[in-house]
Design a protein around this motif. Structure first.
Motif, PDB file in Angstrom:
ATOM      1  N   PHE A 255       1.874  10.074  -5.384  1.00 32.03           N
ATOM      2  CA  PHE A 255       0.869  10.057  -4.323  1.00 32.03           C
ATOM      3  C   PHE A 255       1.446   9.711  -2.949  1.00 32.03           C
ATOM      4  O   PHE A 255       0.702   9.330  -2.037  1.00 32.03           O
ATOM      5  CB  PHE A 255      -0.249   9.084  -4.696  1.00 32.03           C
ATOM      6  N   THR A 256       2.736   9.876  -2.786  1.00 33.20           N
ATOM      7  CA  THR A 256       3.373   9.630  -1.492  1.00 33.20           C
ATOM      8  C   THR A 256       2.731  10.488  -0.404  1.00 33.20           C
ATOM      9  O   THR A 256       2.528  11.687  -0.584  1.00 33.20           O
ATOM     10  CB  THR A 256       4.879   9.955  -1.567  1.00 33.20           C
ATOM     11  N   GLY A 257       2.394   9.855   0.710  1.00 26.44           N
ATOM     12  CA  GLY A 257       1.800  10.571   1.835  1.00 26.44           C
ATOM     13  C   GLY A 257       0.301  10.416   1.952  1.00 26.44           C
ATOM     14  O   GLY A 257      -0.282  10.774   2.980  1.00 26.44           O
ATOM     15  N   LEU A 258      -0.338   9.862   0.924  1.00 20.61           N
ATOM     16  CA  LEU A 258      -1.804   9.781   0.902  1.00 20.61           C
ATOM     17  C   LEU A 258      -2.293   8.422   1.405  1.00 20.61           C
ATOM     18  O   LEU A 258      -3.060   7.731   0.739  1.00 20.61           O
ATOM     19  CB  LEU A 258      -2.313  10.057  -0.515  1.00 20.61           C
ATOM     20  N   GLY A 259      -1.882   8.071   2.598  1.00 19.94           N
ATOM     21  CA  GLY A 259      -2.211   6.762   3.153  1.00 19.94           C
ATOM     22  C   GLY A 259      -3.665   6.559   3.494  1.00 19.94           C
ATOM     23  O   GLY A 259      -4.099   5.419   3.690  1.00 19.94           O
ATOM     24  N   ASN A 260      -4.443   7.638   3.580  1.00 24.77           N
ATOM     25  CA  ASN A 260      -5.870   7.523   3.908  1.00 24.77           C
ATOM     26  C   ASN A 260      -6.778   7.918   2.748  1.00 24.77           C
ATOM     27  O   ASN A 260      -7.992   8.052   2.933  1.00 24.77           O
ATOM     28  CB  ASN A 260      -6.192   8.387   5.132  1.00 24.77           C
ATOM     29  N   LEU A 261      -6.205   8.076   1.568  1.00 23.74           N
ATOM     30  CA  LEU A 261      -7.005   8.463   0.407  1.00 23.74           C
ATOM     31  C   LEU A 261      -7.977   7.348   0.027  1.00 23.74           C
ATOM     32  O   LEU A 261      -7.594   6.187  -0.075  1.00 23.74           O
ATOM     33  CB  LEU A 261      -6.094   8.773  -0.780  1.00 23.74           C
ATOM     34  N   GLU A 262      -9.251   7.717  -0.196  1.00 20.32           N
ATOM     35  CA  GLU A 262     -10.274   6.740  -0.559  1.00 20.32           C
ATOM     36  C   GLU A 262     -10.815   6.946  -1.973  1.00 20.32           C
ATOM     37  O   GLU A 262     -11.260   5.995  -2.610  1.00 20.32           O
ATOM     38  CB  GLU A 262     -11.434   6.797   0.443  1.00 20.32           C
ATOM     39  N   THR A 263     -10.775   8.181  -2.464  1.00 18.07           N
ATOM     40  CA  THR A 263     -11.303   8.482  -3.795  1.00 18.07           C
ATOM     41  C   THR A 263     -10.277   9.295  -4.575  1.00 18.07           C
ATOM     42  O   THR A 263      -9.807  10.330  -4.098  1.00 18.07           O
ATOM     43  CB  THR A 263     -12.617   9.284  -3.700  1.00 18.07           C
TER      44      THR A 263
ATOM     45  N   THR B 213       3.049   2.959  -8.377  1.00 16.51           N
ATOM     46  CA  THR B 213       2.404   4.273  -8.322  1.00 16.51           C
ATOM     47  C   THR B 213       1.372   4.362  -7.210  1.00 16.51           C
ATOM     48  O   THR B 213       1.261   5.387  -6.521  1.00 16.51           O
ATOM     49  CB  THR B 213       1.733   4.599  -9.670  1.00 16.51           C
ATOM     50  N   PHE B 214       0.604   3.281  -7.014  1.00 16.09           N
ATOM     51  CA  PHE B 214      -0.476   3.318  -6.032  1.00 16.09           C
ATOM     52  C   PHE B 214      -0.114   2.653  -4.699  1.00 16.09           C
ATOM     53  O   PHE B 214      -0.981   2.519  -3.827  1.00 16.09           O
ATOM     54  CB  PHE B 214      -1.730   2.665  -6.616  1.00 16.09           C
ATOM     55  N   ASN B 215       1.127   2.271  -4.521  1.00 15.54           N
ATOM     56  CA  ASN B 215       1.532   1.684  -3.242  1.00 15.54           C
ATOM     57  C   ASN B 215       1.281   2.612  -2.051  1.00 15.54           C
ATOM     58  O   ASN B 215       0.960   2.139  -0.957  1.00 15.54           O
ATOM     59  CB  ASN B 215       3.006   1.277  -3.282  1.00 15.54           C
ATOM     60  N   PRO B 216       1.413   3.943  -2.216  1.00  7.86           N
ATOM     61  CA  PRO B 216       1.164   4.834  -1.074  1.00  7.86           C
ATOM     62  C   PRO B 216      -0.314   5.028  -0.733  1.00  7.86           C
ATOM     63  O   PRO B 216      -0.623   5.723   0.234  1.00  7.86           O
ATOM     64  CB  PRO B 216       1.779   6.168  -1.532  1.00  7.86           C
ATOM     65  N   THR B 217      -1.234   4.429  -1.521  1.00 10.95           N
ATOM     66  CA  THR B 217      -2.667   4.669  -1.300  1.00 10.95           C
ATOM     67  C   THR B 217      -3.413   3.363  -1.025  1.00 10.95           C
ATOM     68  O   THR B 217      -4.332   2.998  -1.764  1.00 10.95           O
ATOM     69  CB  THR B 217      -3.288   5.373  -2.519  1.00 10.95           C
ATOM     70  N   PRO B 218      -3.083   2.658   0.050  1.00 15.83           N
ATOM     71  CA  PRO B 218      -3.674   1.338   0.302  1.00 15.83           C
ATOM     72  C   PRO B 218      -5.156   1.374   0.653  1.00 15.83           C
ATOM     73  O   PRO B 218      -5.828   0.338   0.573  1.00 15.83           O
ATOM     74  CB  PRO B 218      -2.847   0.808   1.480  1.00 15.83           C
ATOM     75  N   GLN B 219      -5.682   2.544   1.040  1.00 14.26           N
ATOM     76  CA  GLN B 219      -7.092   2.639   1.424  1.00 14.26           C
ATOM     77  C   GLN B 219      -8.000   3.075   0.273  1.00 14.26           C
ATOM     78  O   GLN B 219      -9.206   3.263   0.472  1.00 14.26           O
ATOM     79  CB  GLN B 219      -7.249   3.629   2.589  1.00 14.26           C
ATOM     80  N   LEU B 220      -7.435   3.215  -0.920  1.00 17.05           N
ATOM     81  CA  LEU B 220      -8.220   3.699  -2.052  1.00 17.05           C
ATOM     82  C   LEU B 220      -9.385   2.756  -2.354  1.00 17.05           C
ATOM     83  O   LEU B 220      -9.209   1.542  -2.463  1.00 17.05           O
ATOM     84  CB  LEU B 220      -7.327   3.832  -3.287  1.00 17.05           C
ATOM     85  N   ARG B 221     -10.587   3.343  -2.493  1.00 19.61           N
ATOM     86  CA  ARG B 221     -11.796   2.572  -2.799  1.00 19.61           C
ATOM     87  C   ARG B 221     -12.277   2.807  -4.234  1.00 19.61           C
ATOM     88  O   ARG B 221     -12.778   1.891  -4.872  1.00 19.61           O
ATOM     89  CB  ARG B 221     -12.935   2.956  -1.835  1.00 19.61           C
ATOM     90  N   THR B 222     -12.136   4.048  -4.707  1.00 17.92           N
ATOM     91  CA  THR B 222     -12.639   4.406  -6.034  1.00 17.92           C
ATOM     92  C   THR B 222     -11.534   5.066  -6.845  1.00 17.92           C
ATOM     93  O   THR B 222     -10.921   6.040  -6.393  1.00 17.92           O
ATOM     94  CB  THR B 222     -13.833   5.377  -5.927  1.00 17.92           C
ATOM     95  N   LEU B 223     -11.282   4.524  -8.048  1.00 18.66           N
ATOM     96  CA  LEU B 223     -10.245   5.051  -8.931  1.00 18.66           C
ATOM     97  C   LEU B 223     -10.860   5.372 -10.287  1.00 18.66           C
ATOM     98  O   LEU B 223     -11.372   4.490 -10.977  1.00 18.66           O
ATOM     99  CB  LEU B 223      -9.116   4.032  -9.090  1.00 18.66           C
TER     100      LEU B 223
END
Length: 244
Positions: free
Chosen positions: A119-127, A142-152
């Motif tokens: 998921f490298t590059g997905l810094g604004n991914l929320e869902t 694995t999820f370090n590149p997705t700090p804005q994730l709200r729903t997994l």
């Protein structure tokens, strides 16, 4: 009446021919900033779509592998639907150019494992929807590149054990669904990196006991789903720490 030069007319004709060819090649329907490529029998991501596309629908195709070149020209994407394909491999940095993406659906595919580069590059991914794959492990980072994730969404996979390094980097996560896996144990500190989680769904797994350290860090938890496990023992104090 002013006559247009023959050269201009020929140029316009060539442009129309090119556009018509592109539409036939991809067999997608594009309107405004949305491109619908669902159920087209595609084995790869079309490369002839408008570069300003913000929503790309690629569900129900036959794609098996994703790589960085698939999306390098679609940096404006905000919503990417890839559910119900046959994806078993996502090469590292596949989504590197999709910094604007907020929603990614990979449900109903054949992914066996994720990597720290998935998921490298997905810094604004929320869902992020990973429902019904074959995921057996989530390596640290694995999820370090997705700090804005709200729903997994991770239900209907094959996870058997939750480690304390699986969810690092998810400090803004609010909802995580893990039901219909094969989870038998949750390591102490697993949810320490996710203090904002409000909903945790663990039903239909194989938990046989609950320890007081399983849910450490979930100080904002409001809903905990545990039905249809094999829980025969709950240690004292396990649920007291869940203030909400």
């Amino acid at each position: 009446m002013v006559k247009k030069p023959a050269g201009v007319l020929m140029f316009l004709l060539v442009i129309l021919m090119v556009l018509g060819t592109a539409e036939l090649q991809s067999d997608c329907r594009c309107s405004s900033s949305t491109c619908d490529c669902q159920s087209r029998g595609l084995t790869s991501v079309p490369q002839d779509l408008p570069t300003n596309t913000t929503e790309l629908l690629l569900q129900s195709n036959q794609t098996t592998t994703l790589s960085q070149s698939n999306f390098s020209r679609y940096g404006s994407l905000e919503i990417l639907e890839l559910g119900s394909n046959r994806i078993s491999t996502i090469n590292d940095q596949t989504f590197y150019h999709l910094s604007n993406l907020s929603s990614l659906n990979l449900a109903f595919n054949r992914l066996p494992i994720l990597t720290p580069g998935t998921f490298t590059g997905l810094g604004n991914l929320e869902t992020l929807n990973l429902r019904r794959n074959d995921i057996t492990d989530i390596p640290a980072g694995t999820f370090n590149p997705t700090p804005q994730l709200r729903t997994l969404e991770l239900r209907n996979n094959r996870l058997a054990f939750l480690r304390d390094d699986m969810f690092t980097g998810l400090g803004n996560l609010q909802e995580v669904s893990l039901y219909f896996n094969e989870i038998t144990d949750i390591q102490a500190g697993t949810f320490t990196p996710t203090p904002q989680v409000r909903t945790l769904k663990l039903e239909n797994n194989k938990l046989i006991a609950l320890r007081s350290d399983m849910f450490t860090g979930l100080r904002n938890l409001q809903q905990l789903w545990l039905e249809d496990n094999d829980i025969g023992d709950i240690q004292p104090g396990t649920l007291i720490q869940l203030h909400n």
